[in-house]
Scaffold this active site. Structure first.
Site, PDB file in Angstrom:
ATOM      1  N   ARG A  11       0.653  -1.125   0.227  1.00  0.00           N
ATOM      2  CA  ARG A  11      -0.054  -0.116   0.149  1.00  0.00           C
ATOM      3  C   ARG A  11       0.888   1.335   0.017  1.00  0.00           C
ATOM      4  NH1 ARG A  11      -3.927  -1.417   3.571  1.00  0.00           N
ATOM      5  NH2 ARG A  11      -5.622  -2.162   2.190  1.00  0.00           N
ATOM      6  N   ALA A  12       1.922   1.124   0.739  1.00  0.00           N
ATOM      7  CA  ALA A  12       2.846   2.395   0.945  1.00  0.00           C
ATOM      8  C   ALA A  12       3.328   2.777  -0.519  1.00  0.00           C
ATOM      9  CB  ALA A  12       4.127   2.029   1.625  1.00  0.00           C
TER      10      ALA A  12
END
Ligand SMILES: [Zn+2]
Length: 669
Positions: free
Chosen positions: A261-262
């Site tokens: 996600r980052a």
């Protein structure tokens, strides 16, 4: 914060902004300010879901809309979600009675529909039920909200800029939820006197003449709004080179973030940042700004670690390979601040801001103490003292630091409670194993369909049913009664007297309590800390969800002096009594950490027995962690546990241990 809000406004797909910080830092004011900067929206007249006439939602529950439908233009909305909101209020409600009985779907839109194409603001998001936070973040990620009730579903577009604010002192978000916010920022009040003076000056100018004050900023505001509009128009065409994707991946891997996600959020934020600066392609400054906002809350960390990002590491990772777009524009973090940055004025660096802010939290929380008498040196205790100040004033007082934490046994409150969902004691909760059904007045989450039909079936003839549809009354509706686990209040009462002060012993005690605190964090408990030594007991931390505040207090706790055991027990009893009034559903568990000695004041032993009897009469669940060591043992803590009706555990047996250890313990007991 301004930059994060602007980037989310330019590109809502970034997934929301979480603002963490102490009270009184104008978090809410800033979010409300953003609303007036968003471009006005054109909507289909009469559509409760704010369809864009140029691109109406094909699934709009109020649709389909004709091509020549009437159009209105209105400002983008700021919708504030109250902490006590129900699920129905957030995602809308389906009238099941009508759906089951008459076969019609009646849908009442919720706040997610109202906020479509605007801002959804959740103050104190950490206090919102996890389940609701999940729903919100899902809707933001998908750009759609779906309501599903026993197989009937309605969906509508919900493209919102989600902004959550929270004061970490009042409890953390679970890491799983933290990770799902696109960007996070930490805010603290400035420590620079010049800057603080400017805040006061502006506030007073506003109070003297609010209209004139606003007029003075009108042209700057208009420019900002125009810049956001232009960035929105540009963002779809911004180029992000393949080499830069690799750089993003290297940075994320370098900070050891979990999952992917980052990387995705960093890429989106970098593109939005480039658009905000009027660029058609992402440059290194965009990557850097994006990483600073997208990564700090995603590093693999323990709840007690300091927030923030290692800027030197970030620069090393960014510089590992040449920037394909040529040299960076030289815009450092000072230049990226958006509206705030352009006003000029010095800003504290991230790291010093954090240190100062945590010091301030210590002080403000210490101000809440007071249920139990404070010791003379209470103020000194609430600061994290350096070892030298701790031992300098009183020769006999020492501070031992905790060692490496470990996984602990799970201590539970006996019986079945009805508290907030958590992971400690058995309880009737919203989710879990179904153990029965109960009637409900209003429909809502968790309808038990077989139970409902069973309740309605016997009355069909009497209600005059002729056709195929079931004739349903509100009184037929049943909801499942489920058993899961609740969270509790874990109140630690820690003996910090001289008899405990031997360095090795205090180390073991602190490590055990810190491990239990970590366990309480994972089980979503509230925690509180009572300490007793010298001539009194202190409520060092009133019950809170902020486990790291408890950890900080404990780590800095000095030991020395006599043992006011009775005072400690009475302070715990009083704290629990007050908490029962404030939060009656939450069942407490008292963890008493002591060697059982009582040496302060006349009749110390007798008074502590009376105090123990009084605690027992309140019916509270308790565990005595026995800290007595040495060859010649008095067994006082064990006697105290019997008196309290509490479990008795040796401090060395707090660790979860292996199956064999458990069996050995059970045999011994
Ligand atoms: Zn519509």
């Amino acid at each position: 914060m301004a930059l994060a809000l602007v980037l989310a406004a330019v590109s809502p797909e970034i997934g929301g902004v979480l603002v963490r910080g102490e009270k009184g830092t104008a978090k809410t004011t800033m979010v409300r300010g953003l609303a007036s900067l968003l471009p006005a929206v054109r909507v289909v007249d009469g559509c409760r879901f704010s369809c864009d006439p140029a691109d109406p939602d094909p699934a709009c529950p109020d649709g389909p809309h004709a091509a020549d439908t009437a159009v209105v233009t209105r400002p983008a909305r700021l919708v504030e979600l109250p902490v006590g909101a129900s699920e129905d209020r957030v995602i809308g409600s389906l009238d099941l009675q009508q759906a089951l009985g008459a076969g019609q779907i009646a849908y009442q839109p919720g706040l997610l529909a109202e906020a479509h194409r605007g801002i959804l603001y959740v103050d104190e998001v950490n206090l919102l039920h996890d389940h609701l936070v999940d729903l919100l973040l899902d809707a933001v990620a998908m750009g759609r909200s779906t309501v599903e009730r026993e197989g009937v579903s309605v969906a509508h577009a919900s493209r919102v800029v989600l902004v959550g604010t929270m004061n970490p002192e009042e409890g953390e978000l679970r890491p799983q939820l933290l990770d799902r916010f696109g960007l996070t920022v930490e805010v603290a009040a400035p420590r620079d006197p010049q800057l603080r003076a400017q805040v006061i000056r502006r506030r007073m100018a506003y109070e003297r003449d609010a209209v004139g004050f606003a007029a003075g900023y009108r042209s700057a505001e208009r420019e900002l709004a125009e810049r956001i509009r232009a960035a929105r128009a540009r963002v779809g065409a911004v180029r992000l080179a393949d080499a830069q994707l690799v750089t993003i991946a290297r940075v994320c891997a370098g900070f050891e973030v979990d999952g992917m996600r980052a990387d995705i959020v960093t890429a989106r934020a970098a593109v939005a940042h480039a658009a905000w600066h009027g660029r058609d392609a992402v440059v290194k400054a965009d990557l850097r700004a994006a990483a600073r906002l997208a990564l700090p809350h995603r590093r693999r960390r323990n709840p007690f670690d300091a927030p923030g990002l290692d800027e030197e590491l970030l620069d090393r990772l960014l510089d590992a390979e040449p920037d394909p777009e040529g040299p960076s524009t030289g815009s450092g973090p000072e230049d990226d601040g958006g509206p705030a940055g352009e006003q000029g004025g010095p800003r504290p660096s991230t790291s010093s801001g954090h240190e100062e802010s945590s010091g301030h939290e210590e002080r403000s929380a210490a101000g809440q103490e007071g249920a139990c008498p404070e010791p003379v040196d209470g103020r000194e205790e609430s600061e994290p003292p350096s070892p030298s100040t701790g031992s300098g004033q009183e020769g006999r007082q020492t501070i031992a630091r905790a060692g490496q934490t470990y996984r602990t046994r799970r201590f539970v409150v006996a019986g079945i409670g009805a508290g907030e969902a958590g992971r400690r004691s058995r309880a009737v909760t919203d989710a879990g194993r179904t153990i029965g059904v109960s009637p409900i007045g209003t429909y809502g989450r968790g309808l038990h369909l077989p139970g409902t039909i069973r309740a309605a079936a016997p009355h069909q003839r009497a209600r005059g049913r002729t056709g195929g549809g079931l004739v349903l009354r509100t009184g037929d509706l049943r909801r499942p009664v489920t058993e899961g686990r609740e969270s509790n209040l874990v109140l630690f009462a820690v003996d910090a007297s001289g008899s405990m002060a031997a360095r090795r012993r205090m180390e073991a005690v602190k490590t055990a309590v810190l491990s239990l605190l970590l366990d309480a964090y994972q089980r979503r408990d509230k925690v509180g800390l009572v300490t007793f030594r010298g001539d009194s007991a202190t409520l060092a931390l009133p019950p809170t969800s902020s486990v790291d505040a408890a950890a900080r207090r404990l780590d800095a706790l000095p030991a020395g002096g006599r043992t006011p055991l009775a005072e400690g027990l009475l302070c715990a009893a009083e704290t629990l009594r007050i908490e029962r009034v404030k939060d009656p559903r939450r069942r407490p568990l008292l963890v008493l950490v002591t060697d059982g000695r009582a040496t302060y004041g006349p009749d110390a032993v007798h008074r502590s027995r009376l105090a123990a009897d009084e605690l027992r009469r309140t019916g509270i669940g308790a565990v005595v962690i026995d800290c007595e060591t040495g060859r010649l043992r008095l067994g006082l803590a064990r006697l105290l546990s019997v008196r309290l009706g509490a479990d008795h555990v040796e401090v060395d047996d707090v660790a979860a241990g292996t199956i064999l250890d458990v069996v050995r313990r059970e045999r011994a007991a």
